[in-house]
Scaffold this motif. Sequence first.
Motif, PDB file in Angstrom:
ATOM      1  N   UNK A  69      40.585  14.254  66.644  1.00 13.33           N
ATOM      2  CA  UNK A  69      40.265  15.524  66.020  1.00 13.33           C
ATOM      3  C   UNK A  69      39.905  16.563  67.059  1.00 13.33           C
ATOM      4  N   UNK A  70      39.100  17.528  66.637  1.00 12.04           N
ATOM      5  CA  UNK A  70      38.724  18.664  67.480  1.00 12.04           C
ATOM      6  C   UNK A  70      37.207  18.727  67.564  1.00 12.04           C
ATOM      7  N   UNK A  71      36.670  18.896  68.779  1.00 13.95           N
ATOM      8  CA  UNK A  71      35.244  19.086  69.011  1.00 13.95           C
ATOM      9  C   UNK A  71      35.026  20.475  69.588  1.00 13.95           C
ATOM     10  N   UNK A  72      34.061  21.199  69.055  1.00 10.53           N
ATOM     11  CA  UNK A  72      33.749  22.535  69.556  1.00 10.53           C
ATOM     12  C   UNK A  72      32.287  22.537  69.980  1.00 10.53           C
ATOM     13  N   UNK A 101      54.279  21.043  59.189  1.00 12.21           N
ATOM     14  CA  UNK A 101      54.228  20.804  60.622  1.00 12.21           C
ATOM     15  C   UNK A 101      54.670  22.074  61.365  1.00 12.21           C
ATOM     16  N   UNK A 102      53.757  22.828  61.967  1.00  9.45           N
ATOM     17  CA  UNK A 102      52.319  22.595  61.974  1.00  9.45           C
ATOM     18  C   UNK A 102      51.658  23.113  60.691  1.00  9.45           C
ATOM     19  N   UNK A 103      50.382  22.727  60.508  1.00 10.32           N
ATOM     20  CA  UNK A 103      49.581  23.261  59.409  1.00 10.32           C
ATOM     21  C   UNK A 103      48.950  24.579  59.855  1.00 10.32           C
ATOM     22  N   UNK A 124      48.364  18.210  64.233  1.00  9.90           N
ATOM     23  CA  UNK A 124      48.194  16.863  63.697  1.00  9.90           C
ATOM     24  C   UNK A 124      48.309  16.839  62.174  1.00  9.90           C
ATOM     25  N   UNK A 125      48.620  15.661  61.624  1.00 16.90           N
ATOM     26  CA  UNK A 125      48.623  15.488  60.181  1.00 16.90           C
ATOM     27  C   UNK A 125      47.182  15.381  59.696  1.00 16.90           C
ATOM     28  N   UNK A 133      46.294  19.936  74.729  1.00 17.48           N
ATOM     29  CA  UNK A 133      45.313  18.922  74.367  1.00 17.48           C
ATOM     30  C   UNK A 133      44.342  18.770  75.519  1.00 17.48           C
ATOM     31  N   UNK A 134      43.246  18.009  75.285  1.00 18.89           N
ATOM     32  CA  UNK A 134      42.304  17.757  76.357  1.00 18.89           C
ATOM     33  C   UNK A 134      41.085  18.659  76.294  1.00 18.89           C
TER      34      UNK A 134
END
Length: 512
Positions: free
Chosen positions: A414-417, A75-77, A62-63, A22-23
Amino acid sequence: MIERLLLKNHLSFEACELEFQNGLIVFTGPSGAGKSVLMQGMLSVFGYGEAQADVIEATITQKLGLEAFGFEEESPNVFKFLKAKSARYFINAQSVSKKALSDISRTFLSSLGVKDSSEFDTKRLIELLDGVCASHEATHLQNVAHFQTLFQEYVTLKNELESVEAEEKKIEDLKEFARFEIAKIDEVSPKVGEDEELLSFKKSLSKKEKIEQAMQKASEIFALESSVYEALHLMEADAAFFDACINELRLIFEKQSDTLEALEEIDVENLLDRIEKISQLKKRYGSIEGALEHRTKRQEELARYENIAFEKSRLEKALAKYESDVTALAQVLSQKRRLHVSALQEHLNAYLSQLYMPPLSVNMQEGTLSEYGCDVVQIALGKVDLKKISSGEYNRLRLAFLAVQNTFLLSGGGVLILDEIDANLSGKESMSVANVLKQLCTRYQIFAISHQPQLSSRADQHFLVAKQGSTSSVRELQGEERMEELARMVSGEHVTDEAKQFAKTLLESAKS
């Protein structure tokens, strides 16, 4: 978060498998090494852009609420792309269309490319402002959803009324045409099966003279009937068979005589004329049944044309009611937005201040009624035209919006790209970008391509993308290797001691 990424035969990458924490995760390396190619491969497995690999696989810990989209949550997707004979996408081994995939991905993943300026559109600004309103008033988004439903019903009614009004302008022509088609069918008044009956009569007429001549000759058999009985009697043969046959023959001749007599009364010209008229109807409508169905349809249309004034009046009354309700609700939304537009401005300027950018103003004006209400939201950066600011300023402005968007519109994480969000910045400005991203990565996993040592030094994971010949590779850097890469970013291919010392200072500062 994205826990794992697998790529096979993705442009310059033959194969790579990466595991992520993460991070803040940064990818660095020389220009042309394949950083953007790698990032695009990651995005494509989530439906962003075209996938170029044979296999791409990503696992999300994450869900995601997949049940709402008709997929089983695991889990995981696992998101997967396969290219064999055709390109196919999967979520947890269930096939998914690219559109559905991108709809799902937007709930947890945001991307900011080099040329993406859509976050300044009025639509996006209103959505962001509504997010700020909802943080203060829980029912605001419900009101927005209710308004959008109401507005869609209003638009549907408006389109119906416009259609009726268009019909009304040419109503006399439409009525005349409907009457004309009904009259043409009524002129013939065909009956189901009549065509086959008429053709049978025509066929009989064509053979009438020959049948009469043949029957006249064949009738001589009845003059010899007694002679046949006498011969059979002398031969002591049973005459029953002949009796049955002669009686059957007599019945046939009598029936045919009746038919011929009926044919004498037929007007051949009228028969042929009717066959021609029915043939024309069949040619136009496919069959007698089709002609009769078309007549019924035209009668229904004619009845509707006759009642169009009533229909128009009904729609006008309904539309007026909807317009009143929609306008009233749009004004309620507008009032709430005006209450909180300053809060949106404050949040944006708080980030812009950290990014060494001048403050902006967020302005609301009344606009044309749309699915978002009657508001137009615009931003102004002093007197500077946003189209003329430098790419470095533009990217920092976009980052401020992205930070606020993810605070109010993606609060669940969430996720940032990000692709080169710190491009063309000074060291101080680049560090400000890094600091903002570090704030965001407490809740979001952030992937960023960077050519600046400041942002790279703040990374929780640092990956180096390199290229040997035509083949790209990627690996995670640790310890001394990471310092060497930061020093290369500072001084170029020939790494100096000063660059190494600066890189070391950046890494030590990041730990404190």
